[in-house]
Design a protein around this motif. Structure first.
Motif, PDB file in Angstrom:
ATOM      1  N   ILE A   1      21.848  50.016  47.264  1.00  0.00           N
ATOM      2  CA  ILE A   1      21.688  48.566  47.131  1.00  0.00           C
ATOM      3  C   ILE A   1      21.975  48.126  45.699  1.00  0.00           C
ATOM      4  O   ILE A   1      22.763  47.200  45.458  1.00  0.00           O
ATOM      5  N   THR A   2      21.342  48.771  44.749  1.00  0.00           N
ATOM      6  CA  THR A   2      21.584  48.395  43.348  1.00  0.00           C
ATOM      7  C   THR A   2      23.003  48.715  42.919  1.00  0.00           C
ATOM      8  O   THR A   2      23.571  48.023  42.063  1.00  0.00           O
ATOM      9  N   MET A   3      23.606  49.735  43.517  1.00  0.00           N
ATOM     10  CA  MET A   3      24.964  50.096  43.139  1.00  0.00           C
ATOM     11  C   MET A   3      25.962  49.043  43.615  1.00  0.00           C
ATOM     12  O   MET A   3      26.864  48.641  42.866  1.00  0.00           O
ATOM     13  N   ILE A   4      25.815  48.578  44.865  1.00  0.00           N
ATOM     14  CA  ILE A   4      26.750  47.585  45.399  1.00  0.00           C
ATOM     15  C   ILE A   4      26.554  46.231  44.717  1.00  0.00           C
ATOM     16  O   ILE A   4      27.522  45.548  44.346  1.00  0.00           O
ATOM     17  N   VAL A   5      25.305  45.841  44.549  1.00  0.00           N
ATOM     18  CA  VAL A   5      25.022  44.520  43.980  1.00  0.00           C
ATOM     19  C   VAL A   5      25.302  44.500  42.479  1.00  0.00           C
ATOM     20  O   VAL A   5      25.743  43.479  41.934  1.00  0.00           O
ATOM     21  N   GLY A   6      25.080  45.604  41.799  1.00  0.00           N
ATOM     22  CA  GLY A   6      25.173  45.610  40.341  1.00  0.00           C
ATOM     23  C   GLY A   6      26.562  45.331  39.804  1.00  0.00           C
ATOM     24  O   GLY A   6      26.710  44.653  38.783  1.00  0.00           O
ATOM     25  N   TYR A   7      27.595  45.861  40.476  1.00  0.00           N
ATOM     26  CA  TYR A   7      28.938  45.649  39.936  1.00  0.00           C
ATOM     27  C   TYR A   7      29.605  44.404  40.514  1.00  0.00           C
ATOM     28  O   TYR A   7      30.776  44.124  40.199  1.00  0.00           O
ATOM     29  N   THR A   8      28.929  43.619  41.338  1.00  0.00           N
ATOM     30  CA  THR A   8      29.546  42.453  41.969  1.00  0.00           C
ATOM     31  C   THR A   8      30.069  41.430  40.961  1.00  0.00           C
ATOM     32  O   THR A   8      31.189  40.921  41.125  1.00  0.00           O
ATOM     33  N   PRO A   9      29.339  41.069  39.896  1.00  0.00           N
ATOM     34  CA  PRO A   9      29.888  40.063  38.963  1.00  0.00           C
ATOM     35  C   PRO A   9      31.155  40.498  38.250  1.00  0.00           C
ATOM     36  O   PRO A   9      31.894  39.652  37.731  1.00  0.00           O
ATOM     37  N   MET A  10      31.421  41.805  38.214  1.00  0.00           N
ATOM     38  CA  MET A  10      32.604  42.304  37.505  1.00  0.00           C
ATOM     39  C   MET A  10      33.799  42.506  38.416  1.00  0.00           C
ATOM     40  O   MET A  10      34.832  43.036  37.987  1.00  0.00           O
ATOM     41  N   LEU A  11      33.701  42.117  39.683  1.00  0.00           N
ATOM     42  CA  LEU A  11      34.836  42.248  40.589  1.00  0.00           C
ATOM     43  C   LEU A  11      36.002  41.374  40.111  1.00  0.00           C
ATOM     44  O   LEU A  11      35.789  40.255  39.629  1.00  0.00           O
ATOM     45  N   PRO A  12      37.226  41.836  40.278  1.00  0.00           N
ATOM     46  CA  PRO A  12      38.383  41.123  39.688  1.00  0.00           C
ATOM     47  C   PRO A  12      38.887  39.971  40.559  1.00  0.00           C
ATOM     48  O   PRO A  12      40.063  39.939  40.955  1.00  0.00           O
ATOM     49  N   GLY A  13      38.030  39.013  40.879  1.00  0.00           N
ATOM     50  CA  GLY A  13      38.469  37.883  41.688  1.00  0.00           C
ATOM     51  C   GLY A  13      39.455  36.989  40.964  1.00  0.00           C
ATOM     52  O   GLY A  13      40.495  36.594  41.520  1.00  0.00           O
ATOM     53  N   LEU A  14      39.165  36.654  39.727  1.00  0.00           N
ATOM     54  CA  LEU A  14      40.057  35.790  38.956  1.00  0.00           C
ATOM     55  C   LEU A  14      41.391  36.478  38.670  1.00  0.00           C
ATOM     56  O   LEU A  14      42.455  35.838  38.676  1.00  0.00           O
ATOM     57  N   THR A  15      41.362  37.788  38.457  1.00  0.00           N
ATOM     58  CA  THR A  15      42.603  38.522  38.215  1.00  0.00           C
ATOM     59  C   THR A  15      43.484  38.540  39.460  1.00  0.00           C
ATOM     60  O   THR A  15      44.717  38.424  39.370  1.00  0.00           O
ATOM     61  N   LEU A  16      42.866  38.678  40.627  1.00  0.00           N
ATOM     62  CA  LEU A  16      43.640  38.621  41.868  1.00  0.00           C
ATOM     63  C   LEU A  16      44.302  37.250  42.041  1.00  0.00           C
ATOM     64  O   LEU A  16      45.466  37.150  42.450  1.00  0.00           O
ATOM     65  N   TYR A  17      43.575  36.200  41.737  1.00  0.00           N
ATOM     66  CA  TYR A  17      44.153  34.860  41.876  1.00  0.00           C
ATOM     67  C   TYR A  17      45.299  34.648  40.892  1.00  0.00           C
ATOM     68  O   TYR A  17      46.341  34.068  41.240  1.00  0.00           O
ATOM     69  N   ARG A  18      45.147  35.133  39.682  1.00  0.00           N
ATOM     70  CA  ARG A  18      46.215  34.982  38.697  1.00  0.00           C
ATOM     71  C   ARG A  18      47.472  35.722  39.149  1.00  0.00           C
ATOM     72  O   ARG A  18      48.595  35.229  39.000  1.00  0.00           O
ATOM     73  N   GLY A  19      47.274  36.911  39.689  1.00  0.00           N
ATOM     74  CA  GLY A  19      48.434  37.654  40.167  1.00  0.00           C
ATOM     75  C   GLY A  19      49.140  36.965  41.311  1.00  0.00           C
ATOM     76  O   GLY A  19      50.386  36.894  41.350  1.00  0.00           O
ATOM     77  N   MET A  20      48.363  36.424  42.266  1.00  0.00           N
ATOM     78  CA  MET A  20      48.984  35.738  43.402  1.00  0.00           C
ATOM     79  C   MET A  20      49.678  34.456  42.954  1.00  0.00           C
ATOM     80  O   MET A  20      50.789  34.130  43.413  1.00  0.00           O
ATOM     81  N   TYR A  21      49.061  33.724  42.073  1.00  0.00           N
ATOM     82  CA  TYR A  21      49.651  32.472  41.589  1.00  0.00           C
ATOM     83  C   TYR A  21      50.952  32.739  40.837  1.00  0.00           C
ATOM     84  O   TYR A  21      51.947  32.016  40.988  1.00  0.00           O
ATOM     85  N   ALA A  22      50.960  33.791  40.022  1.00  0.00           N
ATOM     86  CA  ALA A  22      52.170  34.105  39.254  1.00  0.00           C
ATOM     87  C   ALA A  22      53.304  34.531  40.175  1.00  0.00           C
ATOM     88  O   ALA A  22      54.472  34.148  39.958  1.00  0.00           O
ATOM     89  N   MET A  23      53.016  35.301  41.209  1.00  0.00           N
ATOM     90  CA  MET A  23      54.071  35.744  42.116  1.00  0.00           C
ATOM     91  C   MET A  23      54.643  34.580  42.915  1.00  0.00           C
ATOM     92  O   MET A  23      55.842  34.544  43.210  1.00  0.00           O
ATOM     93  N   LEU A  24      53.812  33.615  43.276  1.00  0.00           N
ATOM     94  CA  LEU A  24      54.322  32.450  44.009  1.00  0.00           C
ATOM     95  C   LEU A  24      55.126  31.512  43.123  1.00  0.00           C
ATOM     96  O   LEU A  24      55.887  30.684  43.638  1.00  0.00           O
TER      97      LEU A  24
END
Length: 558
Positions: free
Chosen positions: A396-419
């Protein structure tokens, strides 16, 4: 639920403050008070079924293969079945054992298929308590089957309104953590609640998760683009990238993008490959939904602004960002059915990871990949220690602990740049997102292993213990002999040369024959039939031959 309540009461007195995986890998369980009949195929198969059902719940919750195998062995050996083989491949569990010998030998197999991975902290905590109770000898097989039936029928203890609000709170606080203001947080709260509420509605109609993620990516972009243009008409500036990035983190948090890499690190390559492909398909659905949302927003006349480079946070902003990251992670744990104590501990673990992250990024200027990996180590270590202290599953602590560091913004930047025909920039951002996910997996596994080393009971390996004891005794005897603290033993290899014992007396070239003995009895002098007399110093011991070196016996001079 009365069975589960009684189980909790017994665990208050019987369980040790260690994680179940620690107990599984450290030592065999105590001998059961009433073991099953290991010669009865029905009873042995029943024990194997209980162990397989426990493993099924653990796999569905996202546990690593090696940990699931260890806990299946723990459950089986707690009922006396110490020798069985467990094989886990993706979501299938196979257990094999044999009973009897010779012509009465029976090979028994149990095969079970776990459902699709859907992280549920309610069932994970319940099965963790059940494993503790089985290991302590407090739950017989019949009661364990009833408890497993109750666990299978469990649902999220919170209402749908609470769950949707928790998802919205997660998105809102993470948006503020990414640099947004209060307005951005409120907008993200509403959009995140809309996305997860829609996905829950689609799940009730059994729509595959691929299409749910596709719809989620679409809903993450279109409302953000519409609200951006509306607020711009009133002179209010917001950054849609912060909203969309937070919504992507909400969607990615429930996937196994990091967990599949954990399986690969813990030596389960086949399962890791299958889970990675599944996570890649789900992430691809989110990216496709985002790309579709960008196109739909352009068709509707609500264009998105170019991506702006975000400056790293300044020092006085870090406490607020850490607080938002911890609260957002705690809301994520609440949405997955965690208890309030688990929600609090998980939030503290995530906050500890964010402290390391911002310290490395803001103060030392470390890159995102390295900072994510080091922060994940802190998450695994702090979460592992706290979860063992408060007797909750470390997953539980392992899954929840790294959630804020997931690369959501980086994924969006990559998709936006490719489009926007920036292929190199887009591929670079997508590769960075994958590298961040790998760093998170490696760091959190390493930190959790360190916590396991610190808090688990000592391994019980009798042969190695006896071998170490013998080595210690021999070494100690050697040192004492060299220090002259114990008397020397004759012919000891550790006795000093100056104090060696005296050599034995020298004998003649051949012993006396019976004829020579008869002549001696008649009074004839017989030479070289008795030992040659050797003079020794008085302080040294002499060796005598019983019955021959008697002073009253005749000598050669006689």
């Amino acid at each position: 639920m009365s069975v589960l309540s009684s189980l909790r009461q017994r665990l208050l007195y019987r369980s040790a403050p260690v994680a179940t995986i620690d107990a599984a890998k450290a030592a065999p369980p105590p001998s059961p008070l009433a073991p099953v009949d290991l010669t009865d195929p029905a009873q042995v198969t029943g024990v194997m079924e209980i162990a397989a059902r426990v493993g099924e719940i653990l796999i569905a919750a996202g546990s690593a293969n090696t940990d699931v195998q260890a806990q299946i062995h723990l459950v089986a050996s707690s009922y006396g079945l110490h020798y069985c083989h467990v094989s886990i491949l993706m979501n299938t569990i196979t257990i094999h054992t044999s009973i009897g010998t010779g012509p009465d030998r029976h090979n028994l197999h149990v095969f079970r298929v776990a459902p699709s991975i859907a992280v549920d902290f309610t069932k994970l905590s319940a099965v963790d308590r059940l494993i503790r109770s089985i290991h302590s000898g407090a739950t017989p097989p019949a009661m364990a089957e009833k408890i497993l039936d109750d666990i299978d029928a469990m649902k999220n203890p919170y209402s749908k309104t609470t769950i949707v609000s928790a998802w919205g709170a997660m998105g809102g606080f993470i948006a503020v953590m990414l640099g947004g203001d209060l307005l951005v947080g409120v907008v993200t709260f509403l959009i995140s609640a809309l996305i997860m509420g829609t996905n829950m509605f689609l799940a009730d109609y059994r729509l595959p998760p691929f299409y749910q993620n596709l719809v989620g990516g679409l809903l993450a972009v279109v409302p953000a683009a519409i609200l951006y243009n509306i607020f711009a008409g009133f002179g209010i500036q917001i950054l849609p990238s912060q909203i969309i990035g937070s919504d992507i983190i909400v969607l990615v948090a429930g996937l196994t993008l990091v967990q599949c890499l954990v399986d690969g690190i813990t030596r389960a390559p086949v399962t890791s490959s299958a889970k990675f492909f599944e996570a890649l398909m789900s992430t691809g659905a989110i990216i496709a939904g985002v790309g579709l949302g960008i196109q739909v927003a352009s068709w509707l006349g609500f264009s998105l602004p170019p991506l702006a480079t975000l400056a790293p946070p300044v020092y006085h902003q870090i406490p607020l960002l850490v607080l938002c990251g911890g609260i957002g992670s705690a809301a994520f744990a609440l949405a997955l059915g965690a208890s309030w104590s688990e929600v609090t501990i998980s939030g503290l673990t995530a906050a500890a990871g964010m402290v390391f992250y911002y310290f490395l990024v803001a103060l030392l200027g470390v890159g995102a990949v390295v900072a994510s990996g080091i922060s994940a180590v802190a998450v695994g270590l702090a979460g592992g220690l706290l979860s063992r202290r408060y007797m909750m599953p470390p997953l539980i602590t392992m899954i929840v602990g790294y959630t804020p560091m997931l690369p959501g913004l980086t994924l969006y930047r990559g998709m936006y740049a490719m489009l926007n025909e920036q292929l190199i920039t887009g591929l670079t951002n997508l590769a960075s997102a994958l590298a961040i996910a790998g760093a998170l997996a490696a760091g959190v596994v390493f930190g959790e292993r360190v916590a396991r080393r610190l808090r688990r009971p000592q391994y019980f390996r009798p042969y190695n213990s006896i071998k170490r004891l013998g080595t210690f005794s021999f070494s100690r005897a050697t040192r004492l002999a060299q220090r002259a603290l114990i008397p020397r033993v004759p012919l000891s290899p550790f006795a000093p040369r100056h104090n060696l014992p005296a050599p034995p007396p020298q004998y003649g070239p051949k012993p006396p024959t019976p004829a020579q003995q008869a002549r001696f009895q008649q009074g004839d002098a017989v030479t070289d039939m008795w030992p040659v007399t050797t003079q020794f110093p008085a302080q040294r011991p002499t060796y005598t031959v019983p019955g021959k070196d008697d002073p009253s016996a005749p000598t050669n001079s006689q």
